[in-house]
Design a protein around this motif. Structure first.
Motif, short mmCIF file in Angstrom:
data_model
loop_
_atom_site.label_atom_id
_atom_site.label_comp_id
_atom_site.label_asym_id
_atom_site.label_seq_id
_atom_site.Cartn_x
_atom_site.Cartn_y
_atom_site.Cartn_z
N GLN A 167 0.26 -7.41 -1.48
CA GLN A 167 -0.56 -6.65 -1.55
C GLN A 167 -1.49 -6.92 -0.12
O GLN A 167 -1.97 -8.06 -0.04
CB GLN A 167 -1.85 -6.55 -2.62
N GLU A 201 -4.32 -5.74 2.67
CA GLU A 201 -5.59 -4.90 2.90
C GLU A 201 -5.89 -5.21 4.36
O GLU A 201 -6.19 -6.40 4.91
CB GLU A 201 -6.72 -5.50 1.95
N THR A 239 -8.73 -4.15 7.18
CA THR A 239 -10.06 -3.54 7.42
C THR A 239 -10.31 -3.83 9.03
O THR A 239 -10.41 -4.77 9.79
CB THR A 239 -10.84 -4.22 6.76
N GLY A 243 -6.37 0.30 5.64
CA GLY A 243 -6.26 0.47 4.06
C GLY A 243 -5.77 -0.44 3.35
O GLY A 243 -5.34 -1.68 3.79
N GLN A 244 -5.52 -0.13 2.11
CA GLN A 244 -4.64 -1.29 1.13
C GLN A 244 -3.61 -0.82 0.51
O GLN A 244 -3.31 0.55 0.24
CB GLN A 244 -5.65 -1.49 -0.23
N TYR A 245 -2.37 -1.62 0.77
CA TYR A 245 -1.04 -1.16 0.35
C TYR A 245 -0.43 -2.13 -0.27
O TYR A 245 -0.64 -3.19 -0.26
CB TYR A 245 -0.27 -0.76 1.81
N LEU A 268 -1.96 2.18 -3.76
CA LEU A 268 -2.21 1.46 -4.91
C LEU A 268 -1.88 1.97 -6.10
O LEU A 268 -2.06 1.59 -7.15
CB LEU A 268 -3.93 1.26 -4.77
N ASN A 314 -5.85 -9.31 4.74
CA ASN A 314 -6.00 -10.04 3.51
C ASN A 314 -4.47 -9.82 2.93
O ASN A 314 -4.52 -8.50 2.54
CB ASN A 314 -7.09 -9.85 2.64
#
Length: 773
Positions: free
Chosen positions: A213, A215, A217, A89-91, A51, A6
């Motif tokens: 941003q 994400e 997974t 992860g999210q970055y 984040l 995403n």
């Protein structure tokens, strides 16, 4: 294995150090302009952030992860992120499109030489860029800025790590031709994090930065049909799974106690624990930052002092009421006791810590063993402690910029007429603190620290294990009284709180008699039995992945026995199977065996009556520790026999004392015999030069068998000082004299020993000199 990606565009201004204000943005006209990207002059900066906007990866020298198609720069957010190893992860990622100016770069930088008082003007100097380039390029750049038509030409000072500071104007100061400098006018005052000699380089932004941003997974898919092994049947009804049967109790028996020790009664302490509505989280009350964020440390300390003064006043009033048999006076005493119980019951966590604990940051205690008694508020010790703590608390409040009272304007805080309003605000801050500590502790649920005072709260550890699908069981501690379970004390105030164990005779039915305890814990430390139970749960939680992975194997059983504190010398686990085709020497069974050791001091020894003269020419032999009856065995004729003595010993490693070291292992004065261990190695010191190493033979010592009548001895040199066990057997034959005692002794020199043949204390240093003189 699939992956869900995403990617969302985000405003790059939210990730930048500095931006134009909305008022200035309204004054600047916006238009679109096509700019060509020239890789020889222009470059790309790339950053990866978490984040919380902490930088995880930085490239300011020129990131190559792009392509140019039809004179346009094409970037690949997902590919660039995964190339740097971030595939889950999210970055945040951000791209800055820049052009280097004034021949500066991350490798050829300017440094801040001067800063104006309002921090909006800087003087830059350099030791990396030639003076002629500084003069020519600064002059040309200043001309371009002054003559820019149709657009507002600004530039940036690049301090690295995505820290771009907006600059509006530039000028050359060539007052000293041999050292030209650059004058910079900033859009806003320079941040305090940049000081003199901070390095930077000058850049021009050729295009708007791009930020994303992302994400990532990972989804694991299971293909095909799998044959699952049937699991254990957890639906069996087991009596001890939820609770154990307990004897009949009522409210009076649960709360009654006979202890008159400590400040207040144990019942008040129990009531304070039971009145706590929330779970008990791990807070270090010796550190104000752990539990004070919005309130005032000084006010909370003063509030406890006020409550303690009330308790002392009520206690005194109750003592006056207790000297009469009149009904109305006795009722008055009950009223005073209820007031005391009400104060103690409503203690918060910090006040409970101050009142009941004995530490340097808690209220000073009269005694050193629980239950503790607090010093009076008027005592010298208490006043001295209070003054020191108030000073520390006041300093913390001054440094705490998050205190709720800081939201009040200073002119109101400085007016003494508003003291009650200030106090009310601090009370509200304390209310917020009680919420803040729980919010801060949420992430500790996944902290598997096996120590009771750290990581996940002991009050939710059992439920956390159940949430993972593991069923746990109660133990025999579940039926103990409240005082042993919650305080670690008995009803009488003793810390001898192990259930169904007594140290006195006769032993009641159902109890075990134990008169000596061996423990590695502080004998004065309290050990609530409820904490013992929860400590086992924490060990299970800490080792749960390994337990589940090794389920059904000896490793899992050994770990489970270690969790419950059962050594392998008591519970042995053996696994039997066929001969291994890979290992040839797997027939032997190695296991630990429990033994006792006698640790002596400078005056300690073991006396062994090995040969006793009976007065008729015959003797008998046996062995015993001094003070106990010895074993007597077969007889033999004196003077025509031989015998052996065998024992084991170990040292504490290489001696640390620089003085001469010797240890008497065995001593038989009647037969002029002594066995002495002497250290003559070089383990005390090492070489003073760089790179020196200890002597490779620093563990070696001499074991000397000495004839006391002649002074002759035989020496055996081995690494006796390696900290391991050594077995010694000495054979003696020929004409023998009846031996009163064998002395097995530990005598480090210098020191004193007690010799059974003389009945006197004897200086071992002198004894050593006598033998070897």
């Amino acid at each position: 294995m699939d992956k869900i990606v995403n990617i969302q565009n985000v405003d790059p201004n939210t990730l930048q150090l500095q931006n134009y204000s909305s008022e200035d943005e309204a004054l600047i006209s916006n238009f679109t302009q096509d700019i060509s990207f020239n890789p020889t002059e222009d470059y790309l900066e790339y950053f990866i952030l978490d984040l919380n906007q902490n930088i995880l990866f930085s490239n300011t020298a020129g990131y190559p992860g792009y392509t140019i198609q039809d004179e346009k720069v094409v970037i690949y957010p997902q590919e660039n992120l995964e190339t740097q190893g971030y595939d889950e992860g999210q970055y945040y990622t951000i791209y800055n499109f820049l052009k280097r100016k004034l021949s500066s770069s991350p490798n050829s930088t300017f440094y801040i030489q001067d800063i104006s008082t309002d921090r909006t003007e800087l003087r830059l100097n350099t030791t990396a860029i030639p003076n002629i380039d500084v003069v020519d390029l600064t002059t040309q750049f200043a001309f371009d800025i002054a003559n820019a038509s149709g657009s507002y030409l600004d530039f940036y000072l690049n301090f690295g790590n995505n820290k771009l500071v907006i600059a509006n104007n530039i000028a050359l100061d060539n007052t000293n031709p041999s050292d030209p400098t650059v004058l910079i006018k900033l859009y806003e005052p320079l941040s305090e994090e940049f000081t003199f000699n901070t390095q930077c380089w000058v850049v021009e932004q050729i295009a708007e930065s791009q930020a994303y941003q992302i994400e990532l997974t990972t989804i694991f898919s299971i293909d095909g049909q799998l044959n699952y092994i049937g699991g254990p049947n957890f639906n069996l009804n087991i009596q001890d799974q939820i609770n154990n049967s307990t004897p009949y109790q009522n409210l009076n028996t649960l709360k009654s106690n006979t202890s008159l020790l400590g400040s207040g009664s144990l019942q008040s302490q129990i009531n304070s624990i039971l009145a706590e509505k929330g779970i008990e989280i791990n807070i270090d009350y010796s550190d104000y930052s752990q539990f004070i964020y919005f309130s005032s440390a000084q006010t909370r300390l003063e509030n406890f002092y006020y409550k303690l003064s009330l308790i002392e006043g009520y206690t005194y009033s109750g003592s006056l009421s207790g000297n009469s048999s009149e009904t109305y006076i006795s009722s008055s005493k009950i009223i005073w006791n209820n007031k005391i119980d009400d104060i103690i019951t409503n203690f918060d966590g910090y006040e409970y810590y101050l009142y009941f604990n004995s530490e340097s940051h808690a209220w000073p205690k009269v005694n050193s063993t629980a239950p503790y008694k607090n010093y009076s508020v008027g005592s010298t010790v208490a006043i001295s402690w209070l003054n020191n703590q108030l000073e520390s608390a006041s300093f913390y409040d001054q440094e705490n910029k998050d205190a709720l009272v800081n939201t009040i304007p200073s002119y109101l805080r400085e007016d003494s007429n508003n003291d009650q309003y200030m106090l009310f605000t601090q009370m509200i801050g304390q209310h917020f603190d009680s919420i803040w500590v729980y919010l801060k502790d949420i992430t500790n649920k996944f902290d598997t620290d096996n120590r009771l005072e750290y990581g996940i709260s002991k009050d939710i550890i059992a439920q956390a294990i159940r949430d993972l699908g593991v069923k746990i069981y109660q133990n025999n501690f579940s039926s103990t009284d409240l005082y042993s379970a919650l305080l670690g004390l008995t009803l009488s105030g003793s810390n001898f709180n192990i259930p169904y164990v007594t140290g006195s005779l006769p032993t009641p039915t159902g109890f075990e008699y134990i008169n000596k305890f061996i423990t590695a814990s502080d004998p004065n430390a309290l050990e609530p039995l409820d904490d013992v139970n929860k400590e086992i749960y924490k060990r299970i939680y800490h080792n749960l992945p390994y337990l589940l992975k090794k389920k059904g194997t000896p490793e899992s059983l050994r770990l489970l026995s270690n969790i419950y504190g059962v050594p392998d010398t008591i519970l042995r686990i053996n696994e039997f199977s066929g001969k291994s085709t890979e290992t040839t020497n797997n027939w032997d069974n190695f296991q630990n065996q429990f033994n006792y050791e006698f640790f002596t001091t400078s005056s300690g020894y073991v006396r062994v009556p090995f040969l006793i003269d009976t007065g008729s020419g015959n003797g008998r032999y046996g062995a015993a520790i001094y003070g106990d009856s010895y074993y007597s065995g077969d007889s033999f004729n004196e003077g025509s026999s031989s015998f052996s003595i065998e024992f084991r010993f170990k040292t504490m490693g290489i001696p640390t004392s620089p003085s001469r070291y010797n240890q008497i292992l065995a001593y038989a004065p009647e037969n002029n015999f002594a066995l002495v261990l002497e250290y003559t190695g070089t383990g005390y010191t090492s070489g003073s030069y760089s790179g020196s190493i200890p002597d490779p033979e620093n563990q070696y010592g001499d074991l000397k068998c000495i004839d006391l009548s002649t002074g002759n001895f035989e020496t055996l040199t081995l690494p006796f000082f390696d900290g391991g066990w050594w077995s010694v057997m000495y054979n003696l034959s020929g004409e023998l004299t009846p031996i009163e005692d064998w002395i097995l002794d530990y005598q480090p020199s210098p020191g004193k020993g007690f010799w059974e043949d003389t009945g006197k204390w004897y200086d071992s240093e002198q004894w050593y000199d006598d033998i070897f003189s």
